[in-house]
Design an enzyme around this catalytic site. Structure first.
Site, PDB file in Angstrom:
ATOM      1  N   ASP A  40     -22.756  41.737  -2.506  1.00  0.00           N
ATOM      2  CA  ASP A  40     -23.177  40.435  -1.953  1.00  0.00           C
ATOM      3  C   ASP A  40     -23.607  39.462  -3.052  1.00  0.00           C
ATOM      4  OD1 ASP A  40     -22.873  41.553   0.651  1.00  0.00           O
ATOM      5  OD2 ASP A  40     -24.870  42.442   0.468  1.00  0.00           O
ATOM      6  N   HIS A  68     -16.649  39.674   2.338  1.00  0.00           N
ATOM      7  CA  HIS A  68     -16.658  38.535   1.428  1.00  0.00           C
ATOM      8  C   HIS A  68     -16.591  37.258   2.241  1.00  0.00           C
ATOM      9  CE1 HIS A  68     -16.134  41.120  -1.930  1.00  0.00           C
ATOM     10  NE2 HIS A  68     -14.927  41.486  -1.600  1.00  0.00           N
ATOM     11  N   GLN A 250     -18.669  45.625  -3.240  1.00  0.00           N
ATOM     12  CA  GLN A 250     -20.027  46.141  -3.506  1.00  0.00           C
ATOM     13  C   GLN A 250     -20.430  45.882  -4.962  1.00  0.00           C
ATOM     14  OE1 GLN A 250     -17.920  48.989  -1.966  1.00  0.00           O
ATOM     15  NE2 GLN A 250     -18.347  48.317   0.076  1.00  0.00           N
TER      16      GLN A 250
HETATM   17  P1  GDP Z   1     -19.679  39.191  -2.039  1.00  0.00           P
HETATM   18  O1  GDP Z   1     -19.668  40.377  -1.153  1.00  0.00           O
HETATM   19  O2  GDP Z   1     -20.134  39.527  -3.414  1.00  0.00           O
HETATM   20  O3  GDP Z   1     -18.401  38.438  -2.020  1.00  0.00           O
HETATM   21  O4  GDP Z   1     -20.778  38.208  -1.501  1.00  0.00           O
HETATM   22  P2  GDP Z   1     -20.966  37.664  -0.002  1.00  0.00           P
HETATM   23  O5  GDP Z   1     -19.798  36.889   0.409  1.00  0.00           O
HETATM   24  O6  GDP Z   1     -21.438  38.732   0.902  1.00  0.00           O
HETATM   25  O7  GDP Z   1     -22.258  36.771  -0.193  1.00  0.00           O
HETATM   26  C1  GDP Z   1     -22.267  35.729  -0.977  1.00  0.00           C
HETATM   27  C2  GDP Z   1     -22.682  34.521  -0.146  1.00  0.00           C
HETATM   28  O8  GDP Z   1     -23.213  33.598  -1.005  1.00  0.00           O
HETATM   29  C3  GDP Z   1     -21.513  33.850   0.550  1.00  0.00           C
HETATM   30  O9  GDP Z   1     -21.954  33.286   1.766  1.00  0.00           O
HETATM   31  C4  GDP Z   1     -21.118  32.764  -0.422  1.00  0.00           C
HETATM   32  O10 GDP Z   1     -20.511  31.646   0.195  1.00  0.00           O
HETATM   33  C5  GDP Z   1     -22.459  32.400  -0.970  1.00  0.00           C
HETATM   34  N1  GDP Z   1     -22.459  31.915  -2.352  1.00  0.00           N
HETATM   35  C6  GDP Z   1     -21.716  32.341  -3.409  1.00  0.00           C
HETATM   36  N2  GDP Z   1     -22.082  31.701  -4.534  1.00  0.00           N
HETATM   37  C7  GDP Z   1     -23.069  30.841  -4.167  1.00  0.00           C
HETATM   38  C8  GDP Z   1     -23.870  29.907  -4.885  1.00  0.00           C
HETATM   39  O11 GDP Z   1     -23.757  29.733  -6.083  1.00  0.00           O
HETATM   40  N3  GDP Z   1     -24.821  29.237  -4.159  1.00  0.00           N
HETATM   41  C9  GDP Z   1     -24.993  29.391  -2.829  1.00  0.00           C
HETATM   42  N4  GDP Z   1     -25.925  28.689  -2.196  1.00  0.00           N
HETATM   43  N5  GDP Z   1     -24.250  30.257  -2.126  1.00  0.00           N
HETATM   44  C10 GDP Z   1     -23.311  30.983  -2.783  1.00  0.00           C
END
Ligand code: GDP
Length: 452
Positions: A40, A68, A250
């Site tokens: 995440d 994601h 992950q």
């Molecule tokens: P992943 O599993 O690593 O791809 O992460 P997730 O998708 O579960 O969670 C990341 C969340 O953070 C998503 O809702 C993205 O849109 C959001 N996100 C990613 N980078 C940023 C950022 O720089 N700032 C903010 N506010 N949200 C972000």
């Protein structure tokens, strides 16, 4: 930097090798993106950012337990199994052999992206293992036996399908295309799991083998046009100079070998697993980007040394929308833990870090960063293997000053325009973990990204 040379001590072999083999060096257009914490971290966004320049975007481990979120032009895409690159339309999305595939979930996700107006260019490895209904049933029965010594399962059958792979009971995607072989393997896998569920674990499993057979042959038919030998496809793509992006799921602390075992996932999340999980040699990977969130969040159980509670925790959770993409569970939150990121740099061989969600820290007066743990009076700078040590680990913090709100178009202004305190925060991380932060993310959208 340590350089490792493998020296062949058989001089005869060396002579023959130089006479008979031509070593072809391809310039590496292969980039890997992996999680440097608990997952995440925003890998979906960073993958999506690079996917536009990639010919292939590949998942190499895990299953539909991952989640994601990618936001493009205000449209949100939530993906669990298909690589985030699908959102771009042009790259080929590859589900490689190390992934475990729930065919029904995949068919539904294909329908989801088609519904969003995307024509899925998708390849699914013929060697990927298939999640069967008895794996999902087993997951639910097993969760009662794990007590609190496990990460908490998403209940999607991921651990049982990986266990069956090792038991040599597994069914692979290619088997769904060969009814006789499928039946042979199903009889073995079905009876093993049914006995395990009912006789060993005292549960019940009522779905008949015949109905599973019919459903899965049907799934095979529906997926047949996507199924191929993805390792050969990727090898040829690399040879012909195409660019390939590997998308990890992950994060390092969930890696079944290097993570906080047994609070891990059931696969290797580290970049090294690309070799076996996709059949692409680690020698060919040029760039390995570790995605780290500027603070920390975690779904599920395990000790979490930098966890915080109370108002600051609530603020981080709400501002950061820290709720699981797959499960919707509220995530635990805490301060950035550099012991963890240090391990991610070392084990993955990170060439750079993408630091995400810096905007969520806007307005915090001070930002504690954990640089080491204190374990029974000793300072520890590397992740302990011992669960006892990890349970007693107390974070040793350095506190840095925070920054106020960022201007709306900060991503347009470049790295130099960032507040000095934010640049200091970034530079502190780089020095502590000995890896450059080359990508800075200040918002969820694709364009809210600053490259250095
Ligand atoms: P992943 O599993 O690593 O791809 O992460 P997730 O998708 O579960 O969670 C990341 C969340 O953070 C998503 O809702 C993205 O849109 C959001 N996100 C990613 N980078 C940023 C950022 O720089 N700032 C903010 N506010 N949200 C972000």
């Amino acid at each position: 930097m340590i350089r490792i040379c493998i020296i062949c001590i058989c001089s005869t072999y060396q002579r023959q090798a130089s006479n008979h083999f031509q070593v072809t060096l391809y310039q590496s257009n292969i980039t890997a993106i992996v999680g440097a914490q608990w997952g995440d971290e925003g890998k979906g966004k960073i993958t999506d950012f690079f996917a536009g320049n990639s010919d292939y975007v590949v998942r190499f481990h895990g299953g539909n337990n991952a989640g994601h979120t990618v936001i493009v032009d205000g449209e949100t895409y939530k993906l669990h199994l298909i690589p985030s690159g699908i959102v771009y339309g042009s790259p080929v999305s590859v589900i490689a052999n190390g992934v475990v595939v729930d065919p029904k979930a995949l068919i539904d996700e294909i329908a989801y992206v088609i519904n969003k107006g995307i024509n899925p260019k998708l390849m699914v490895s013929d060697r990927a293992h298939v999640i069967m209904p008895y794996h999902i049933a087993l997951d639910s029965v097993l969760s009662g036996h794990q007590a609190n010594l496990a990460a908490g399962s998403t209940g999607r059958g991921i651990a049982p399908v990986y266990a069956d792979k090792m038991f040599r009971n597994g069914i692979r995607v290619v088997d769904l295309l060969e009814p006789n072989i499928f039946k042979e393997k199903l009889i073995k896998g079905y009876s093993f799991s049914k006995n395990l569920i009912e006789k060993a674990l005292g549960g019940t499993f009522d779905i008949s083998m015949d109905s599973i057979y019919d459903d899965y042959i049907e799934y095979g038919n529906k997926l047949s046009s996507y199924i191929c030998d993805t390792a050969v496809e990727l090898f040829n793509a690399h040879k012909s100079g195409k660019s390939i992006l590997f998308e990890g799921a992950q994060g390092i602390s969930l890696d079944v070998d290097h993570g906080i075992y047994p609070y891990t996932t059931s696969s290797n999340t580290a970049a090294g697993h690309i070799s076996t999980g996709a059949g692409v040699s680690f020698r060919d990977i040029g760039k390995i980007i570790g995605v780290a969130k500027a603070y920390l969040s975690r779904v599920g159980e395990s000790p979490l040394p930098t966890e915080i509670h109370g108002d600051e925790a609530n603020e981080l959770r709400e501002k950061g929308a820290e709720y699981g993409t797959t499960t919707g569970r509220p995530r635990r939150v805490g301060w950035l833990d550099l012991v963890q990121v240090r391990q991610a740099v070392r084990v993955n061989g990170l060439t750079e870090i993408a630091l995400t969600k810096l905007d969520i820290l806007n307005g915090f007066k001070t930002l504690p960063i954990c640089i080491a743990y204190e374990v029974e009076g000793k300072q520890v700078k590397e992740m302990p293997a011992s669960l006892h040590d990890y349970r007693c680990a107390k974070p040793i913090y350095t506190s840095l000053p925070g920054w106020e709100d960022l201007p709306n178009n900060i991503w347009d202004m470049g790295f130099d325009a960032l507040p000095k305190t934010m640049k200091d925060y970034i530079s502190y991380i780089e020095t502590e973990v000995e890896c450059p932060v080359k990508i800075v993310s200040v918002g969820p959208q694709r364009h809210e990204t600053i490259l250095r």
